[in-house]
Design a protein around this motif. Sequence first.
Motif, PDB file in Angstrom:
ATOM      1  N   TYR A 111       0.997  -1.195   0.033  1.00 39.41           N
ATOM      2  CA  TYR A 111      -0.304   0.133   0.113  1.00 39.41           C
ATOM      3  C   TYR A 111       0.524   1.641   0.284  1.00 39.41           C
ATOM      4  N   THR A 112       0.407   2.089  -0.764  1.00 35.58           N
ATOM      5  CA  THR A 112       1.181   3.554  -0.981  1.00 35.58           C
ATOM      6  C   THR A 112       0.087   4.684  -1.418  1.00 35.58           C
ATOM      7  N   ASP A 113       0.652   5.390  -0.892  1.00 32.56           N
ATOM      8  CA  ASP A 113      -0.066   6.721  -1.231  1.00 32.56           C
ATOM      9  C   ASP A 113       0.437   7.477  -2.367  1.00 32.56           C
ATOM     10  N   TYR A 114      -0.669   8.132  -3.003  1.00 35.71           N
ATOM     11  CA  TYR A 114       0.692   8.843  -4.210  1.00 35.71           C
ATOM     12  C   TYR A 114      -0.410  10.539  -4.353  1.00 35.71           C
ATOM     13  N   ASP A 115       0.161  11.568  -4.638  1.00 34.18           N
ATOM     14  CA  ASP A 115      -0.424  12.552  -5.037  1.00 34.18           C
ATOM     15  C   ASP A 115      -0.159  13.311  -6.307  1.00 34.18           C
ATOM     16  N   ILE A 116      -1.279  14.136  -7.202  1.00 39.90           N
ATOM     17  CA  ILE A 116      -0.420  15.434  -7.826  1.00 39.90           C
ATOM     18  C   ILE A 116      -1.046  16.210  -7.430  1.00 39.90           C
ATOM     19  N   ALA A 117      -0.616  17.591  -8.318  1.00 42.32           N
ATOM     20  CA  ALA A 117      -1.634  18.476  -7.360  1.00 42.32           C
ATOM     21  C   ALA A 117      -1.162  19.680  -8.346  1.00 42.32           C
ATOM     22  N   SER A 118      -2.302  20.213  -9.372  1.00 41.89           N
ATOM     23  CA  SER A 118      -2.966  21.577 -10.448  1.00 41.89           C
ATOM     24  C   SER A 118      -3.033  22.847  -9.369  1.00 41.89           C
ATOM     25  N   ARG A 119      -1.893  23.445  -9.925  1.00 41.06           N
ATOM     26  CA  ARG A 119      -1.974  24.727  -9.410  1.00 41.06           C
ATOM     27  C   ARG A 119      -1.963  26.053 -10.346  1.00 41.06           C
ATOM     28  N   PHE A 120      -3.033  27.005 -10.527  1.00 40.72           N
ATOM     29  CA  PHE A 120      -3.449  27.774 -11.190  1.00 40.72           C
ATOM     30  C   PHE A 120      -2.842  29.352 -10.707  1.00 40.72           C
ATOM     31  N   ASP A 159       6.540  -9.103 -12.926  1.00 41.79           N
ATOM     32  CA  ASP A 159       7.742  -9.096 -11.958  1.00 41.79           C
ATOM     33  C   ASP A 159       7.922  -9.678 -11.582  1.00 41.79           C
ATOM     34  N   PRO A 160       8.617 -11.260 -11.067  1.00 44.36           N
ATOM     35  CA  PRO A 160       8.976 -11.777 -10.178  1.00 44.36           C
ATOM     36  C   PRO A 160       9.475 -11.531  -9.035  1.00 44.36           C
ATOM     37  N   THR A 161       9.764 -10.579  -8.909  1.00 40.00           N
ATOM     38  CA  THR A 161      10.741 -10.062  -7.477  1.00 40.00           C
ATOM     39  C   THR A 161       9.411 -10.166  -6.215  1.00 40.00           C
ATOM     40  N   GLN A 162      10.265 -11.232  -5.478  1.00 42.26           N
ATOM     41  CA  GLN A 162       9.086 -10.743  -3.566  1.00 42.26           C
ATOM     42  C   GLN A 162       9.395  -9.202  -3.001  1.00 42.26           C
ATOM     43  N   GLY A 163       8.803  -8.970  -2.266  1.00 40.67           N
ATOM     44  CA  GLY A 163       9.071  -8.137  -1.524  1.00 40.67           C
ATOM     45  C   GLY A 163       8.179  -8.652  -0.319  1.00 40.67           C
ATOM     46  N   SER A 164       7.822  -6.845   0.430  1.00 38.45           N
ATOM     47  CA  SER A 164       6.437  -7.780   1.723  1.00 38.45           C
ATOM     48  C   SER A 164       5.756  -6.281   2.090  1.00 38.45           C
ATOM     49  N   ASN A 165       5.022  -5.803   2.583  1.00 37.65           N
ATOM     50  CA  ASN A 165       4.483  -4.973   3.412  1.00 37.65           C
ATOM     51  C   ASN A 165       4.392  -3.960   4.394  1.00 37.65           C
ATOM     52  N   GLU A 166       3.803  -3.792   4.460  1.00 29.53           N
ATOM     53  CA  GLU A 166       3.973  -2.659   6.548  1.00 29.53           C
ATOM     54  C   GLU A 166       3.930  -3.906   7.364  1.00 29.53           C
ATOM     55  N   PHE A 167       3.457  -4.838   7.250  1.00 28.67           N
ATOM     56  CA  PHE A 167       3.010  -6.148   8.234  1.00 28.67           C
ATOM     57  C   PHE A 167       4.044  -6.756   7.902  1.00 28.67           C
ATOM     58  N   SER A 168       4.836  -6.377   7.162  1.00 28.72           N
ATOM     59  CA  SER A 168       6.473  -8.247   6.689  1.00 28.72           C
ATOM     60  C   SER A 168       5.540  -8.851   6.026  1.00 28.72           C
ATOM     61  N   THR A 169       3.800  -9.092   5.600  1.00 24.67           N
ATOM     62  CA  THR A 169       3.619  -9.618   4.650  1.00 24.67           C
ATOM     63  C   THR A 169       4.393 -10.121   3.643  1.00 24.67           C
ATOM     64  N   PRO A 170       4.737 -10.929   3.133  1.00 23.47           N
ATOM     65  CA  PRO A 170       5.440 -11.400   1.869  1.00 23.47           C
ATOM     66  C   PRO A 170       4.529 -11.214   0.877  1.00 23.47           C
ATOM     67  N   VAL A 171       5.414 -10.332  -0.043  1.00 23.60           N
ATOM     68  CA  VAL A 171       4.084 -10.035  -1.809  1.00 23.60           C
ATOM     69  C   VAL A 171       4.665 -10.673  -2.692  1.00 23.60           C
ATOM     70  N   TYR A 172       4.516 -11.653  -3.176  1.00 24.91           N
ATOM     71  CA  TYR A 172       4.504 -12.396  -4.651  1.00 24.91           C
ATOM     72  C   TYR A 172       4.289 -11.645  -5.489  1.00 24.91           C
ATOM     73  N   GLY A 173       5.237 -12.033  -6.918  1.00 23.93           N
ATOM     74  CA  GLY A 173       4.433 -12.397  -7.947  1.00 23.93           C
ATOM     75  C   GLY A 173       4.650 -13.562  -8.511  1.00 23.93           C
ATOM     76  N   LEU A 174       4.477 -14.005  -9.790  1.00 27.01           N
ATOM     77  CA  LEU A 174       3.717 -15.146 -10.128  1.00 27.01           C
ATOM     78  C   LEU A 174       5.124 -16.294  -9.644  1.00 27.01           C
ATOM     79  N   TYR A 175       4.723 -17.882  -9.575  1.00 30.95           N
ATOM     80  CA  TYR A 175       5.853 -19.087  -9.728  1.00 30.95           C
ATOM     81  C   TYR A 175       6.610 -18.201 -10.219  1.00 30.95           C
ATOM     82  N   ASN A 176       8.309 -18.955  -9.325  1.00 33.54           N
ATOM     83  CA  ASN A 176       9.269 -17.866 -10.697  1.00 33.54           C
ATOM     84  C   ASN A 176      10.574 -18.854 -10.609  1.00 33.54           C
TER      85      ASN A 176
END
Length: 386
Positions: free
Chosen positions: A110-119, A157-174
């Motif tokens: 989970y990640t937060d993203y933002d962008i702004a418009s300014r006039f 992308d087969p690279t394995q990562g983790s979320n903020e709870f350290s739960t593994p985040v997988y790609g497909l079988y690699n």
Amino acid sequence: MNTINSARFRDLFAFGGDQATGYSTSGDVLVNQTADGVDLASLWTQAQTAMQMWNQKRSALAALISYPTVAPGDAIPQSLGGDHFEEASEFGEPTGLRAEPNALILGYTYTDYDIASRFTWRFLRDASAEQVRSVIDRAFEADNRLTTGNILRRLFDPTQGSNEFSTPVYGLYNGTDGMIPPPYAGQTFPPENSHYLVSGNAALDPGDLLDALNQVRSKGFGVDGNSQLVILCHPNEGELISTFRAGVETNGIVSKFDFIPSASAPAYLTPENIVGKVAPAEFGGLPVAGSYGPSWVIESHYLPVGYVTVVATGGPNSSRNPVAFRQHANPSYQGLRMIPGRDQRYPLQDSFYARGFGTGVRYRGAACVVQVKASGAYDVPDWTWR
């Protein structure tokens, strides 16, 4: 979704309040309409309405391979079916159904993203309504690029990562992380079984598609009426696939199936008869080019050149789709949000677009990616231009 009462907003934005309480009067407003006479408050209201509609129609390509959720992770069986009735006895009790033994704990980022418009107020004074709307349209396009791109990146992308709870985040079988696909229909799989394949040829051939189809079907996906196999590819690969004919050699490999144009294909002549039902004109809001064996071919310029992927999909946003699209548990923080900036009397002058989400693979065997490459290991596609 941050919303503003239109009547109250119009009062604050265009006319202000009582000067004695520190608010500007209508005569003090710097600008309240564009150069072509469109009220700025109405532009903000239109943008909020468009935002709500946008959130209801997420990209068709992303929806076809993903499933929306608010969970940070799930325990999901990685094969379908497997339970059996037993012959009843007069005095015995039947075996109870237990928790799935092959359920895998899968996390979602989970990640937060933002962008702004300014006039500046001078720009709003001299700009047309179309110029202002074009900036809002660019924010919508950027959101589509962000969400769809991240879902596809996770699939490719087969690279394995983790979320903020350290739960593994997988790609497909690699085939390299020690995870072995569970047995299915009497089949067992070696530890090196991977769903990221290299064609071994400089050009796509029918064998590449058959290998990918077999990888997915052998795990139990796309073999019943609850899901459909689709081949997702760039039009460059789609053009070549359209030439595959059963019994005919292409790039050194004889094809097992014919490519059959879909119901939306232009009229064409053929000396042969088509047996069976042709693929529909569209599926999940995407045009279908045709069918190849049990799969439907869907082309998109958003997909990387030199790659094809076979996906078992249950349809748009189906729980059987391979990738999770995680949003915040609080509905107020879901979807693309348009937020007025520091001075809410002039929200168009300084507004923010916010989106929070994450991804993770739910079914590691429900898709297979093939890179068209003569030799070497699988390379993750370059997504920088998307």
